[in-house]
Write an enzyme that holds these catalytic residues in place. Structure first.
Site, short mmCIF file in Angstrom:
data_model
loop_
_atom_site.label_atom_id
_atom_site.label_comp_id
_atom_site.label_asym_id
_atom_site.label_seq_id
_atom_site.Cartn_x
_atom_site.Cartn_y
_atom_site.Cartn_z
CB SER A 184 -5.85 -2.35 5.74
OG SER A 184 -6.87 -3.20 6.21
CE1 TYR A 197 -9.57 0.81 9.28
CE2 TYR A 197 -9.87 1.63 11.51
CZ TYR A 197 -9.04 1.31 10.46
OH TYR A 197 -7.69 1.49 10.58
CG LEU A 237 -7.33 10.11 14.57
CD1 LEU A 237 -8.03 9.39 13.40
CD2 LEU A 237 -8.26 11.16 15.17
CB VAL A 238 -2.33 8.34 11.92
CG1 VAL A 238 -0.96 8.86 11.47
CG2 VAL A 238 -2.20 6.92 12.47
N GLY A 272 0.82 -1.22 0.00
CA GLY A 272 0.00 0.00 0.00
C GLY A 272 0.84 1.25 0.00
CB SER A 328 -6.42 9.48 10.06
OG SER A 328 -5.22 9.59 9.36
CG LEU A 349 -4.96 -5.54 0.25
CD1 LEU A 349 -5.66 -4.66 1.28
CD2 LEU A 349 -3.77 -6.26 0.87
CE LYS A 367 -6.06 -2.14 10.62
NZ LYS A 367 -5.20 -2.28 9.40
P1 NDP Z 1 -4.53 5.25 3.55
O1 NDP Z 1 -5.97 5.19 3.15
O2 NDP Z 1 -3.78 6.48 3.26
O3 NDP Z 1 -3.75 4.01 2.98
C1 NDP Z 1 -4.36 2.76 2.79
C2 NDP Z 1 -3.55 2.00 1.78
O4 NDP Z 1 -4.13 0.71 1.58
C3 NDP Z 1 -3.52 2.69 0.40
O5 NDP Z 1 -2.25 2.50 -0.15
C4 NDP Z 1 -4.56 1.89 -0.36
O6 NDP Z 1 -4.38 1.91 -1.77
C5 NDP Z 1 -4.30 0.51 0.19
N1 NDP Z 1 -5.43 -0.38 -0.08
C6 NDP Z 1 -6.71 -0.25 0.34
N2 NDP Z 1 -7.46 -1.25 -0.16
C7 NDP Z 1 -6.62 -2.01 -0.93
C8 NDP Z 1 -6.79 -3.16 -1.73
N3 NDP Z 1 -7.99 -3.77 -1.85
N4 NDP Z 1 -5.71 -3.69 -2.36
C9 NDP Z 1 -4.51 -3.08 -2.25
N5 NDP Z 1 -4.27 -1.98 -1.52
C10 NDP Z 1 -5.33 -1.46 -0.87
O7 NDP Z 1 -4.55 4.97 5.11
P2 NDP Z 1 -3.38 5.04 6.22
O8 NDP Z 1 -2.08 5.26 5.63
O9 NDP Z 1 -3.86 5.93 7.27
O10 NDP Z 1 -3.49 3.54 6.79
C11 NDP Z 1 -2.48 2.57 6.60
C12 NDP Z 1 -2.70 1.45 7.56
O11 NDP Z 1 -2.72 1.96 8.89
C13 NDP Z 1 -4.04 0.71 7.39
O12 NDP Z 1 -3.81 -0.66 7.65
C14 NDP Z 1 -4.92 1.33 8.48
O13 NDP Z 1 -5.95 0.47 8.89
C15 NDP Z 1 -3.88 1.52 9.57
N6 NDP Z 1 -4.25 2.53 10.58
C16 NDP Z 1 -4.48 3.82 10.22
C17 NDP Z 1 -4.83 4.74 11.17
C18 NDP Z 1 -5.10 6.16 10.84
O14 NDP Z 1 -5.60 6.91 11.69
N7 NDP Z 1 -4.76 6.63 9.64
C19 NDP Z 1 -4.95 4.36 12.60
C20 NDP Z 1 -4.64 2.96 12.87
C21 NDP Z 1 -4.30 2.09 11.88
P3 NDP Z 1 -5.09 3.03 -2.71
O15 NDP Z 1 -4.27 4.27 -2.56
O16 NDP Z 1 -5.03 2.45 -4.05
O17 NDP Z 1 -6.49 3.19 -2.18
#
Ligand code: NDP
Length: 354
Positions: A92, A169, A202-203, A14, A215, A71, A173
């Protein structure tokens, strides 16, 4: 940089994501090679541009390779993990509104984790796989379905209880992280690798482009005054640079394997965030709402508004978490709330998001 880092490749799934991009920048700066996955290589120019615009001193995009993997499909994962010393599994779905069906989130989260870990195990058996995998989980897999009334501080031993009130969500997770631990626990010796999770709150923190993720919505909505005031909700928040640092540290920390690491600072309310923003940005014309929205009003609005419905479920609940293990084993020193809030706001202003 240690001599071996230069020859070690880290797979980051991702690579277009908010946290992933900060993690990739820190890995490149530490001297690692990085292979990132994207759902489609159509996004490669955009991802390279964002990373290139934010490269720290000493880092180079020559050490970054991007490959395609989704994914929900098997294609590409085995090739992606081959030859990598480490894997950071971050991809994710994190939508800003509830999905039509909860499986829209649960399936990619759980099946994606299983695909990445299964590919890592197969590569291990072939003698070409990662020695350690770090998966990005969440406090969503720790806290939900519990009382959260301030009487208990939750830690890595706690798991969310998937009661009917827990959202899609948080379920995605929790189910994905449980599936990952179960799979890793059953691997035969020749397929085994070390495994741990980072569980962020929350980031917040600086965005790297005008492409705003879920976020960032809290700070964006407050600065744009898209909300009339602050309901009684709050979170354990964390700066994206500190979440990235926790992942990088977990790749090599000797005592990380087998552990979950909570990455968030102490609980703060939405009103706390709004007050920080109002104090610093009111003079620049931002009319940040700092009034309180009473619970009864949220409940009325939630009859027709889906976002308000999510907030109603959180009214009055706290996110009290211990980060003792993360601080001790990953040498983790997170930034304070005001720094992550203002860094996010400054970057939103710079990228003309607000
Ligand atoms: P983003 O939405 O910025 O990043 C999510 C990433 O996952 C993107 O690269 C997205 O790709 C990819 N993705 C989503 N669905 C698929 C799929 N079906 N196949 C392949 N790739 C996929 O979120 P964050 O950076 O904030 O989150 C990253 C991780 O951190 C996640 O696991 C999230 O649950 C976890 N997290 C985030 C928090 C937050 O507050 N931000 C808090 C706690 C955990 P694309 O760009 O193509 O959509």
């Amino acid at each position: 940089m240690s001599a071996p880092a230069a020859s070690q490749t880290v797979l980051v799934t991702g690579a277009s994501g908010f946290i992933a991009q900060h993690t990739i920048l820190q890995l490149l700066q530490a001297g690692f090679r990085v292979r990132g996955t994207l759902r489609s290589l159509a996004k490669e120019p955009e991802v390279r541009k964002v990373l290139g615009d934010n490269l720290p001193a000493g880092a180079s995009l020559d050490r970054l390779e991007l490959v395609a993997a989704e994914l929900t499909r098997d294609d590409g994962w085995e090739a992606a993990v081959r030859g990598c010393r480490f894997v950071v599994h971050m991809a994710s779905p994190l939508p800003s509104t509830p999905p039509a069906h909860e499986d829209d989130l649960i399936k990619p989260a759980r099946d994606g984790a299983v695909r990445v870990l299964t590919a890592a195990a197969a590569a291990r058996a072939a003698g070409d796989g990662p020695t350690r995998v770090v998966m990005t989980s969440s406090v969503a897999a720790v806290l939900y379905g519990h009382a959260r009334d301030g009487s208990k501080v939750y830690d890595e031993r706690d798991w969310s209880e998937l009661t009917p009130l827990v959202g899609a969500y948080e379920k995605s997770k929790t189910i994905a992280e449980r599936a990952a631990w179960e799979l890793v626990g059953k691997l035969p010796a020749d397929q085994r690798f070390e495994f741990c999770t980072i569980n962020p709150g929350l980031v917040l923190g600086p965005i790297l482009s005008a492409d705003v993720n879920t976020s960032a919505e809290l700070v964006r909505k407050l600065l744009k005054r898209e909300l009339p005031g602050c309901p009684n909700v709050g979170w354990a928040m964390v700066d994206v640079r500190d979440v990235a640092a926790a992942h990088v540290a977990a790749l090599t920390a000797p005592e990380a394997p087998g552990k979950r690491f909570i990455a968030a600072i102490e609980h703060a309310s939405m009103l706390d965030v709004a007050t920080i923003l109002a104090d610093k940005y009111a003079a620049r014309g931002y009319r940040v709402p700092t009034g309180k929205i009473p619970g009864w009003l949220m409940k009325v609005v939630s009859l027709w508004d889906k976002t308000a419905r999510l907030a109603v479920q959180e009214l009055g609940l706290r996110q009290d978490l211990s980060t003792k293990q993360t601080r001790e084993l990953l040498d983790w020193k997170p930034r304070p709330l005001a720094e992550m809030v203002t860094a996010m706001a400054d970057s939103m202003i710079a990228h003309r998001v607000v």
